[in-house]
Design an enzyme around this catalytic site. Structure first.
Site, PDB file in Angstrom:
ATOM      1  N   SER A  63     127.682  25.020 -19.748  1.00 25.99           N
ATOM      2  CA  SER A  63     127.324  25.974 -18.704  1.00 25.99           C
ATOM      3  C   SER A  63     128.317  27.140 -18.699  1.00 25.99           C
ATOM      4  CB  SER A  63     127.237  25.273 -17.347  1.00 25.99           C
ATOM      5  OG  SER A  63     126.667  26.116 -16.367  1.00 25.99           O
ATOM      6  N   HIS A  64     128.853  27.476 -17.532  1.00 24.45           N
ATOM      7  CA  HIS A  64     129.730  28.648 -17.418  1.00 24.45           C
ATOM      8  C   HIS A  64     131.198  28.311 -17.667  1.00 24.45           C
ATOM      9  CE1 HIS A  64     129.769  26.627 -13.551  1.00 24.45           C
ATOM     10  NE2 HIS A  64     130.895  27.237 -13.256  1.00 24.45           N
ATOM     11  N   ASP A 124     124.615  32.984 -16.653  1.00 24.57           N
ATOM     12  CA  ASP A 124     125.756  32.381 -17.335  1.00 24.57           C
ATOM     13  C   ASP A 124     125.397  32.041 -18.785  1.00 24.57           C
ATOM     14  OD1 ASP A 124     124.029  30.293 -16.694  1.00 24.57           O
ATOM     15  OD2 ASP A 124     125.651  28.867 -16.378  1.00 24.57           O
TER      16      ASP A 124
END
Length: 540
Positions: free
Chosen positions: A147-148, A305
C-alpha cells in the site's frame, strides 16, 4: 505525536532507499523462524515488511504462494488467479517468486497486458467479472503491494473468489501453512525457473486496464464530468495507476492533467511524511504538498497511493480534505443521486470513522452499518448489494455501481477520485463546500488520532464532562470484536485499539463541541487508558 522537522519538505538524498541493496537482501537473507518478526504474519492487508529486516524476503513469498496454492486445492478453487503488483522496489522480485511457484503448481495465472502495474481495485474488478453468475471455475487474486508504506517495504495479499481482502480464517490458514514451509526449509514448495514459468501454458495475459477503464461509466457519471468541462488534476504518486489515468482521460474526453508521471522505486519526488519517512499517503498533508500547492490550477484535484486503493481529494477552498470529511460528503451525495439503489441499501463505516457519517446517514434515513477496522468487513455487504458505500477513516472506500450491483469488494482509490469530479460537475460545488454545508446543519466535529498506551476494561462514568452512553467492544453492524474499545458520550467519543505493528495503542477521538473539548476527550482518554493498564498490571 512529534512532527519531524523535515515533514512536508522534499526528500533528502540521504534517506532514499538503496534499491540494489534492498533487492539483494530479498534474495540473500533467510528468515529465522524462531524470531516472530521474521515469520509470515498477515495483518489487516496481507503480509508486509522490509527485506532489510528479513521480514519480506524470497523465502516468505515462496512459502506464502505455495500455501495459497494448497488453499486453492482445499477449497476447489480451480479458475484463473489474477496477479497484480504495484511500483515498490520489492514488488518485481516478489512477482517473479510468485510466478515460479504458481506455474509449478499448474495454476492458470493472469498477468497484466500492456502495463506492468495493476491497481488493487483492477484485480478485484477482474475477479468479480470472471466470477459473475459462475458456480464453478471460480477465480481469485493476489496483489503484491505494501500500500502506501515506505519504499523499502514489500507486501503480499490474497483475494479469495469474493474479490476482496481475505478474512481472518483464510489468512490464518495461509499464514500457518507458510510458516510450516519456512520451518522445513521450503520442503514441499514447488518451484520452476522464472523464464520457464513465463512460457508455461498456464501463464496468460489479461488486459486489466481496458476492462477496468471501459467499465467506469457504470459506477461514476463520466459523461457529466466530461460535459461540465471542469479542469482536473491527478498525482498518481508514482503508483500502479500511472498508465490508467491517461487512458481514463482519453476514453472519456476529460480535461485531466497528470501532474507527475514519474515511476521511481526510491520515490524521491515525494515530500517527506510527518515522521521524516517517505510514504505515499494521499491522506497526509505532508506527503501531498506538491498537489496542494497546485490546487488553484484545478476545479478539483486528487491522488491515489501506490496500489491505488486509497484516495486524497484536494479542493481550492479546503486544500486536502481530511478523509472523514470526504467520506461524509460522498455518503450525502451518493445516496441522494443514485435513484437505482434500493431504499434498503445501508451506509458502511468503521467504528473509528467520524460520527458525522452517522448524522448524515440518519438525515438520509439510511441504516448505518458499523464494522471493526479493516475493509474485509465490508466485503459481503458490497458483494450482495446490501451496502451502497463502505468507507474507513484511512481514506479507503468503494461503492456500488449506478445500477446498485457490486463494483469492487476491495478499496478503490480511483472511483472516489472520479466521484469528486462528478460531485463538482453535477452539484456545482466541490466536496469541501458540500461538507461545510453539512456542518452548518449537523454540527462541526473535530477529529484526531494519537498514539499512546491503552486498555480493555473501562470503569469511568463520564468523559469530558458528559456521561458515558455506551462502551463498545464489538461493532454494532456485524457484532465482530473491534480489537479494542469505543467510549461514546453525547457530543464526542474516543476509541483505543492496538496498532498491530508497534507496542502502542492508537487513540481516535472526535468532538462536536470544538477543539478544546476534543483535547479534553484526548487527555481523559489517555488517563482512562493508563489507569486501566495499571489495574491490569496489579491484577496480574
Amino acid at each position: 505525536m512529534t512532527i519531524n522537522p523535515a515533514a512536508g519538505k522534499p526528500a533528502d538524498p540521504s534517506i532514499l532507499v538503496n534499491v540494489p541493496k534492498l533487492v539483494t537482501a530479498y534474495y540473500e537473507l533467510r528468515p529465522d523462524v524462531s524470531d516472530p518478526r521474521q515469520r509470515v504474519v498477515f495483518g489487516t492487508s496481507g503480509h508486509r515488511g522490509s527485506a532489510m529486516e528479513v521480514a519480506f524476503n524470497e523465502w516468505h513469498i515462496l512459502a506464502i504462494t505455495q500455501a495459497i496454492c494448497d488453499y486453492r486445492k482445499l477449497q476447489n478453487i480451480d479458475g484463473p488467479l489474477f496477479l497484480g503488483m504495484d511500483t515498490h522496489a520489492l514488488s518485481e522480485p516478489a512477482f517473479a517468486s510468485a510466478i515460479e511457484v504458481l506455474a509449478a503448481n499448474s495454476v492458470d495465472v493472469m498477468l497484466s497486458e500492456g502495463t506492468p502495474y495493476t491497481p488493487t481495485p483492477a484485480v478485484s474488478h477482474a475477479v468479480l467479472l470472471h466470477n459473475r453468475a459462475r458456480k464453478s471455475g471460480l477465480a481469485d487474486g493476489i496483489v503484491i503491494t505494501p500500500s502506501h508504506n515506505p519504499p523499502d517495504d514489500g507486501g503480499f495479499k490474497y483475494d479469495p473468489p469474493h474479490g476482496g481482502p481475505a478474512d481472518s480464517s483464510v489468512t490464518s490458514w495461509i499464514e500457518s501453512k507458510a510458516n510450516v514451509f519456512l520451518e522445513r526449509g521450503l520442503d514441499g514448495v514447488k518451484r520452476t525457473q522464472f523464464a520457464k514459468a513465463l512460457r508455461a501454458p498456464t501463464t496468460h495475459k489479461h488486459d486489466f486496464l481496458s476492462a477496468y477503464v471501459s467499465d467506469l461509466n457504470n459506477v461514476v457519471d463520466m459523461n457529466a464530468v466530461r460535459d461540465a468541462k471542469i479542469k482536473l488534476g491527478v498525482d498518481p504518486l508514482g503508483g500502479a495507476g500511472i498508465d490508467y489515468w491517461p487512458r481514463i482521460a482519453e476514453q472519456y474526453g476529460l480535461d485531466l492533467t497528470i501532474v507527475n508521471q514519474s515511476v521511481d522505486p526510491t520515490f524521491r519526488f515525494m515530500s517527506v511524511d510527518w515522521d521524516g519517512k517517505i510514504r505515499m499517503d494521499p491522506s497526509s498533508t505532508y506527503a501531498m504538498q506538491r498537489l496542494i500547492a497546485l490546487k488553484d490550477k484545478f476545479d478539483i484535484a486528487f491522488a491515489s497511493d501506490t496500489d491505488h486503493d486509497r484516495h486524497g481529494i484536494v479542493t481550492k477552498g479546503s486544500g486536502l480534505l481530511p478523509p472523514n470529511h470526504y467520506l461524509s460528503a460522498c455518503v450525502s451525495y451518493l445516496f441522494a443521486n443514485r435513484p437505482n439503489w434500493s431504499e434498503d441499501v445501508a451506509v458502511g463505516k468503521t467504528v473509528v470513522s467520524s460520527s458525522m457519517i452517522d448524522r448524515v446517514s440518519a438525515r438520509l434515513g439510511r441504516r448505518l452499518y458499523e464494522v471493526p477496522v479493516g475493509f474485509k468487513w465490508f466485503v459481503e455487504g458490497l458483494l450482495a448489494g446490501r451496502l451502497g458505500f463502505g468507507g474507513e477513516e484511512s481514506a479507503g472506500s468503494s461503492f456500488l455501481r449506478r445500477d446498485g450491483s457490486v463494483w469492487t469488494t476491495d478499496k478503490d482509490g480511483i472511483v472516489p477520485c472520479l466521484l469528486s469530479a462528478e460531485i463538482t460537475a453535477r452539484a456545482g460545488k466541490d466536496p469541501g463546500e458540500i461538507y461545510r454545508e453539512l456542518t452548518r446543519e449537523l454540527g462541526d466535529p473535530v477529529y484526531e488520532r494519537i498514539d499512546a498506551p491503552a486498555p480493555s476494561d473501562i470503569h469511568a462514568a463520564e468523559v469530558a464532562g458528559q456521561p458515558i452512553q455506551k462502551i463498545l467492544t464489538t461493532a454494532p453492524g456485524d457484532g465482530n470484536p473491534i480489537g479494542g474499545i469505543k467510549v461514546i458520550a453525547r457530543d464526542g467519543w474516543f476509541a483505543a485499539r492496538p496498532s498491530g505493528t508497534e507496542e502502542i495503542y492508537k487513540i481516535y477521538a472526535e468532538s462536536f463541541l470544538g477543539q478544546n473539548h476534543l483535547r479534553q476527550i484526548e487527555e481523559e482518554a489517555q488517563t482512562i487508558v493508563s489507569e486501566t493498564l495499571a489495574r491490569s498490571a496489579q491484577a496480574a
